[in-house]
Design a protein around this motif. Structure first.
Motif: not given
Length: 261
Positions: A201-203, A218-219, A222-226
């Protein structure tokens, strides 16, 4: 899914083992976590210009009704449609590789501003990304600004902490939701609007070159990464797995920091 606070040490160990010079950050409901280096150090993130400048600029034009994704570019004038096949739309440019140059020309034609000016006025400044700059073809930004942007994608209608502005959020929940879904039907590779689907479920959006910067959101979780890698290798994939795979932090790592199955 395991809390980021519980996974941060495992992610840090992975990066330090596989690419000690890499810069990274992850964020979620329990706050952002970063690797070594200061959050206000400015980095070259030119490989992310499409998603940090062009994509949000397009979104503001769509939200105000100045641009319709499925309207042929010829409707906006000959200059907007120059060097594109007959019938080309903004949707085509957003879902096909190599469309960013024409899309940039379209955005600048419709707004009467350069992409750098449009992104700064409509997106970066309202979000508090005061040190993000697009100049001479290079986008530069500190981790703190990138974290503001990615956090806003998870909570697009929530005003930034400490903000007194009455203006609406620069990127709406509707634009983000429309972008983070498959827009190419049965065609492969599947694409959203300048975003690409990944497992769990990640973009993602990342620079085509390796090493190059990458972001994930990933809504669902509720998480993001860079990640700003410093060396060639498979860190992008293993980093994503460590951040977004449920309970990934409980798995041991093999040589090079690659999680064992």
């Amino acid at each position: 899914m395991t809390l980021l606070s519980d996974q941060a040490d495992a992610v840090r160990a992975l990066v330090e083992s596989a690419d000690p010079g890499a810069v990274w950050a992850v964020g979620g409901p329990d706050g952002p976590h970063t690797g070594s280096g200061a959050a206000d150090d400015v980095h070259d993130v030119g490989g992310l210009t499409a998603v940090l400048a062009l994509w949000p600029a397009v979104g503001t034009l769509v939200d105000e009704g100045a641009l319709r994704l499925h309207t042929p570019l010829t409707a906006y004038g000959d200059e907007a449609a120059a060097d594109t096949p007959a019938g080309t739309t903004a949707h085509h440019l957003l879902t096909h590789p190599g469309g960013t140059a024409a899309l940039t020309r379209l955005v600048e034609h419709l707004s009467g501003s350069t992409l750098a000016e449009l992104a700064a006025v409509r997106v970066w400044n309202p979000l508090g990304m005061t040190r993000t700059r697009l100049a001479d073809g290079t986008l530069r930004a500190p981790l703190a600004d990138l974290a503001l942007f990615l956090t806003h994608l998870l909570h697009p209608n929530v005003p930034e902490a400490g903000s007194t502005a009455a203006a609406p959020a620069p990127l709406t929940r509707a634009w983000t939701a429309e972008s983070l879904r498959i827009r190419t039907g049965e065609l492969t590779p599947a694409r959203g609007l300048l975003w690409h689907p990944a497992p769990h479920g990640v973009w993602t959006h990342h620079a085509p070159a390796d090493p190059g910067p990458a972001v994930w959101i990933s809504p669902r979780h509720h998480r993001w990464a860079l990640l700003l890698p410093a060396a060639r290798g498979s860190l992008r994939t293993t980093f994503r797995e460590a951040v977004f795979t449920p309970d990934a932090s409980t798995r041991s790592c093999g040589p090079g920091g690659i999680p064992r199955a």
